[in-house]
Design a protein around this motif. Structure first.
Motif, PDB file in Angstrom:
ATOM      1  N   LEU A 187       0.034  -7.758  43.948  1.00 56.42           N
ATOM      2  CA  LEU A 187      -0.440  -8.346  42.705  1.00 56.42           C
ATOM      3  C   LEU A 187       0.644  -9.248  42.125  1.00 56.42           C
ATOM      4  O   LEU A 187       1.830  -8.890  42.136  1.00 56.42           O
ATOM      5  CB  LEU A 187      -0.790  -7.249  41.693  1.00 56.42           C
ATOM      6  N   LYS A 188       0.242 -10.409  41.623  1.00 56.10           N
ATOM      7  CA  LYS A 188       1.207 -11.354  41.077  1.00 56.10           C
ATOM      8  C   LYS A 188       0.780 -11.827  39.691  1.00 56.10           C
ATOM      9  O   LYS A 188      -0.407 -11.925  39.400  1.00 56.10           O
ATOM     10  CB  LYS A 188       1.367 -12.561  42.005  1.00 56.10           C
ATOM     11  N   GLY A 189       1.781 -12.128  38.865  1.00 56.05           N
ATOM     12  CA  GLY A 189       1.508 -12.660  37.537  1.00 56.05           C
ATOM     13  C   GLY A 189       2.765 -13.252  36.936  1.00 56.05           C
ATOM     14  O   GLY A 189       3.889 -12.932  37.357  1.00 56.05           O
ATOM     15  N   LYS A 190       2.618 -14.128  35.939  1.00 55.35           N
ATOM     16  CA  LYS A 190       3.759 -14.737  35.274  1.00 55.35           C
ATOM     17  C   LYS A 190       4.235 -13.841  34.129  1.00 55.35           C
ATOM     18  O   LYS A 190       3.445 -13.415  33.282  1.00 55.35           O
ATOM     19  CB  LYS A 190       3.392 -16.117  34.746  1.00 55.35           C
ATOM     20  N   ALA A 191       5.528 -13.587  34.130  1.00 55.71           N
ATOM     21  CA  ALA A 191       6.109 -12.683  33.137  1.00 55.71           C
ATOM     22  C   ALA A 191       6.004 -13.255  31.736  1.00 55.71           C
ATOM     23  O   ALA A 191       6.160 -14.467  31.522  1.00 55.71           O
ATOM     24  CB  ALA A 191       7.568 -12.414  33.478  1.00 55.71           C
ATOM     25  N   ILE A 192       5.715 -12.386  30.781  1.00 52.26           N
ATOM     26  CA  ILE A 192       5.730 -12.769  29.369  1.00 52.26           C
ATOM     27  C   ILE A 192       6.683 -11.821  28.640  1.00 52.26           C
ATOM     28  O   ILE A 192       6.926 -10.694  29.080  1.00 52.26           O
ATOM     29  CB  ILE A 192       4.325 -12.696  28.733  1.00 52.26           C
ATOM     30  N   LEU A 193       7.246 -12.274  27.524  1.00 54.61           N
ATOM     31  CA  LEU A 193       8.125 -11.435  26.720  1.00 54.61           C
ATOM     32  C   LEU A 193       7.356 -10.890  25.531  1.00 54.61           C
ATOM     33  O   LEU A 193       6.542 -11.598  24.923  1.00 54.61           O
ATOM     34  CB  LEU A 193       9.332 -12.239  26.232  1.00 54.61           C
ATOM     35  N   VAL A 194       7.608  -9.626  25.211  1.00 57.49           N
ATOM     36  CA  VAL A 194       6.937  -8.982  24.086  1.00 57.49           C
ATOM     37  C   VAL A 194       7.989  -8.334  23.192  1.00 57.49           C
ATOM     38  O   VAL A 194       9.068  -7.944  23.640  1.00 57.49           O
ATOM     39  CB  VAL A 194       5.923  -7.919  24.567  1.00 57.49           C
ATOM     40  N   ASN A 195       7.665  -8.233  21.899  1.00 61.63           N
ATOM     41  CA  ASN A 195       8.565  -7.575  20.955  1.00 61.63           C
ATOM     42  C   ASN A 195       8.447  -6.057  21.108  1.00 61.63           C
ATOM     43  O   ASN A 195       7.346  -5.504  21.086  1.00 61.63           O
ATOM     44  CB  ASN A 195       8.227  -7.967  19.516  1.00 61.63           C
ATOM     45  N   VAL A 196       9.587  -5.422  21.239  1.00 60.35           N
ATOM     46  CA  VAL A 196       9.626  -3.963  21.374  1.00 60.35           C
ATOM     47  C   VAL A 196      10.564  -3.419  20.307  1.00 60.35           C
ATOM     48  O   VAL A 196      11.734  -3.831  20.217  1.00 60.35           O
ATOM     49  CB  VAL A 196      10.125  -3.542  22.770  1.00 60.35           C
ATOM     50  N   GLU A 197      10.045  -2.528  19.477  1.00 59.53           N
ATOM     51  CA  GLU A 197      10.891  -1.893  18.465  1.00 59.53           C
ATOM     52  C   GLU A 197      11.610  -0.709  19.089  1.00 59.53           C
ATOM     53  O   GLU A 197      10.991   0.147  19.716  1.00 59.53           O
ATOM     54  CB  GLU A 197      10.050  -1.433  17.274  1.00 59.53           C
ATOM     55  N   GLN A 198      12.920  -0.698  18.929  1.00 62.76           N
ATOM     56  CA  GLN A 198      13.727   0.378  19.500  1.00 62.76           C
ATOM     57  C   GLN A 198      14.625   0.977  18.426  1.00 62.76           C
ATOM     58  O   GLN A 198      14.810   0.394  17.344  1.00 62.76           O
ATOM     59  CB  GLN A 198      14.585  -0.153  20.658  1.00 62.76           C
ATOM     60  N   GLU A 199      15.178   2.133  18.764  1.00 63.62           N
ATOM     61  CA  GLU A 199      16.088   2.808  17.847  1.00 63.62           C
ATOM     62  C   GLU A 199      17.501   2.786  18.408  1.00 63.62           C
ATOM     63  O   GLU A 199      17.702   2.846  19.615  1.00 63.62           O
ATOM     64  CB  GLU A 199      15.643   4.264  17.628  1.00 63.62           C
ATOM     65  N   HIS A 200      18.461   2.679  17.519  1.00 71.92           N
ATOM     66  CA  HIS A 200      19.879   2.837  17.821  1.00 71.92           C
ATOM     67  C   HIS A 200      20.420   1.747  18.751  1.00 71.92           C
ATOM     68  O   HIS A 200      20.607   1.957  19.955  1.00 71.92           O
ATOM     69  CB  HIS A 200      20.140   4.227  18.405  1.00 71.92           C
TER      70      HIS A 200
END
Length: 629
Positions: free
Chosen positions: A594-607
């Protein structure tokens, strides 16, 4: 005269005959006494007679000067923080006098046996069962257990060898009878090695219990690191890992430890026993190790690759550094360890937490890992400690780790490690970078060596007197009480930015959820209800087994390295390829790419922990003193 002569002759013969009849009895008594004049214990373990996970044990005992002798097995051993009751694994215990006549034996609780009359006790015979086959809810942590198979015998001797109560300081002579092709690796002093029998010695029960032995087909390697000979013995059932390769991989860890400890290591011999299990046959819920004064046992899944050796090195670093705390620097509760009714020290955070912190610190200071990797490891500790009760002081959870706060025990490896970092940073800040935690501990080692101890209640005062007066308040607020650690302030002084919550862009993983199929040994897509644009373009479906990601294998063993590679190397717009097995009818699977173009997403993280690009020269200088990078 004849009658008198006959009478005298008869009396003389009677006396002579009587004497002749009594003399062997006198000899038996003398022999019995000589058999019992033992300064210590003589123990024989017969591996040739191992059956169904049981090995026969014979023990000649020292003289008991009491009407009742009590034989005991440990309820707990140092380095473990759970009552295991090793007496559960002893069966058919019999006691004998010097003539081989049986004595009365009465079981007394889980770990003791009373023997009457104690003054006549000369030997014991019993069978010791392996712990690996135990399926009870009190399963023994594998590195602290024993395994008796044809191809391997892992012997933590406290699972098979006990002591007479009150005579724990007597010396031991240990004989192991074995098949010719088995070789035993251990730090226990060797008296002799024969074709089918080995003999070892121990100064007392502590030394016997503290030196595990690994018997398997010979696979050993050794090298000299500074003043220490490091020896490795490996049992790898499928011969995937060798002792030589393991030693080559861990050499840098011992070099780094020597650098941190002032140029030399605190022992002449250190032995690493590496017991590897086929991943499909692993027992228990995980892997790990148990420390000893001059050795350690590692229980790990058998697989090759960088990830395996990184785990191994992290564990070896931690276990070896226990040679500092608590095997040298320790309170009276560790120094005078009670194997049956232990009193716990309130400084478990020091013994385990500081050791865990230092195991990562020595690697960054020696350049084995970079600063970003070190900070990421400490971030993981901070994230993990949030899962525990933040209102319980570390001294309290340490002191009551066996009972009230047993569920908080694992936090010593998380919050305890973060606490070690904070103490280190605070000391550096108070001394313009010139004094760190390691410097203070080395001072304390010179005062409280292996032959002595500090009083548990006095440790904070002792530490403060050897470091800086401000440490008294620090301990009161953050160790004896449960104030939140001043991470932002302390890390900031070393040019490291800390934020409790932050948002960062990461390459999307498709919005899928994954799970593990034990039967197929595969990671699969378990939920696609939150599938994002990338996941839809890839065409991911529920049930898909992910085989590779960007060409890297995706399995339990490689999960961490493959995911890390994906997030670190994938840029927006990159063409990403997943190789999958898609379920078909009749339990068949079809291999797809399977192939696809990468996208960036906002991820909320701690510390967040990261280098502060705007740090002052003073802060950067302190960081250099701290991390040597």
């Amino acid at each position: 005269m004849k009658n008198k002569f006959k009478l005298l002759l008869g009396f003389f013969l009677l006396v002579v005959v009587g004497f002749a009849q009594q003399r062997p009895v006198a000899n038996r008594a003398q022999n019995a006494a000589s058999k019992r004049v033992l300064a210590g214990y003589e123990v024989t373990l017969n591996l040739n007679e191992a059956r169904d996970g049981l090995i026969p044990v014979e023990m000649k005992t020292p003289i008991v000067e009491a009407d009742t002798a009590v034989f005991g097995m440990p309820a707990i051993v140092p380095g473990t923080y759970k009552i295991y009751d090793f007496g559960r694994f002893i069966f058919d215990l019999q006691a004998f006098d010097a003539d081989g006549m049986p004595l009365y034996v009465q079981k007394h609780g889980l770990n003791q046996w009373k023997i009457y009359p104690g003054r006549k006790l000369a030997s014991l015979r019993y069978k010791a069962k392996e712990t690996y086959s135990d399926e009870s809810d009190r399963r023994i942590f594998e590195p602290a257990g024993s395994d008796y198979q044809d191809s391997v015998h892992l012997m933590n001797l406290f699972t098979s060898v006990g002591f007479l109560i009150g005579q724990e300081q007597r010396p031991y002579r240990l004989v192991v009878e074995r098949p010719k092709w088995l070789y035993g690796v251990t730090s226990l002093p060797v008296v002799s090695r024969g074709e089918e029998k080995d003999e070892f010695r121990g100064r007392n029960y502590f030394e016997i219990h503290d030196n595990p032995i690994l018997y398997s087909r010979p696979d050993t390697a050794s090298l000299q690191v500074k003043n220490t000979r490091v020896m490795v013995g490996v049992y790898s059932p499928n011969r995937v890992i060798t002792a030589q390769k393991s030693l080559e991989q861990m050499q840098d860890i011992f070099e780094a430890a020597a650098l941190y400890l002032g140029g030399k290591l605190p022992t002449e011999l250190y032995t690493v026993l590496l017991y590897l299990a086929d991943p499909e046959e692993m027992r228990g819920s995980g892997f790990g190790a148990l420390e000893h004064e001059t050795s350690t046992v590692l229980y790990m899944p058998e697989y090759d690759g960088d990830e395996f050796f990184q785990y191994m090195n992290d564990i070896v670093a931690h276990e070896f550094l226990h040679i500092v705390t608590p095997l040298t620097l320790r309170s009276q509760y560790v120094h005078h360890f009670d194997f049956n009714t232990p009193r716990m020290s309130k400084h478990l955070w020091l013994y385990e937490g500081v050791t865990e912190y230092t195991s990562h610190l020595i690697q960054v200071r020696a350049g084995l890992i970079n600063v970003d990797e070190f900070l990421n490891r400490m971030r993981e500790k901070i994230v993990a400690m949030v899962n525990f009760n933040a209102f319980v002081p570390m001294t309290t959870s340490s002191k009551y780790a066996l009972d009230i706060y047993q569920d908080e025990y694992l936090n010593v490896y998380n919050k305890g490690a973060v606490l070690g970092m904070c103490i280190d940073l605070n000391l550096r800040a108070l001394s313009n970078g010139e004094m760190g935690l390691g410097d203070v501990i080395r001072k304390l080692q010179n005062v409280y060596g292996r032959d002595t101890f500090f009083v548990d209640e006095d440790f904070f005062e002792i530490f403060t007197s050897h470091s800086h007066p401000a440490m008294k308040e620090f301990f009161a607020r953050y160790v004896e009480s449960a104030e939140p650690l001043p991470l932002e302030d302390l890390l900031g002084k070393a040019g490291v930015r800390y934020k409790p919550v932050f948002t960062r862009k990461f390459p999307s993983f498709g919005g899928i959820r994954i799970a593990y199929n034990e039967d197929r040994k595969a990671i699969y897509v378990s939920d696609v209800s939150d599938l994002d644009a990338f996941g839809k373009e890839m065409g991911l479906k529920e049930g898909d087994e992910i085989v590779t990601i960007k060409g890297m294998p995706f399995s339990l063993e490689t999960f961490e390295s493959t995911v890390a590679n994906y997030f670190q190397t994938t840029k927006e717009g990159d063409v990403v390829e997943f190789e999958i097995n898609r379920p078909q009818k009749k339990n068949k699977y079809k291999r797809l790419k399977l192939k696809g173009k990468a996208i960036l997403v906002n991820v909320e993280q701690e510390h967040l922990l990261e280098l502060d690009q705007n740090a002052s020269e003073k802060n950067i200088a302190l960081r250099l003193k701290w991390l040597n990078q």
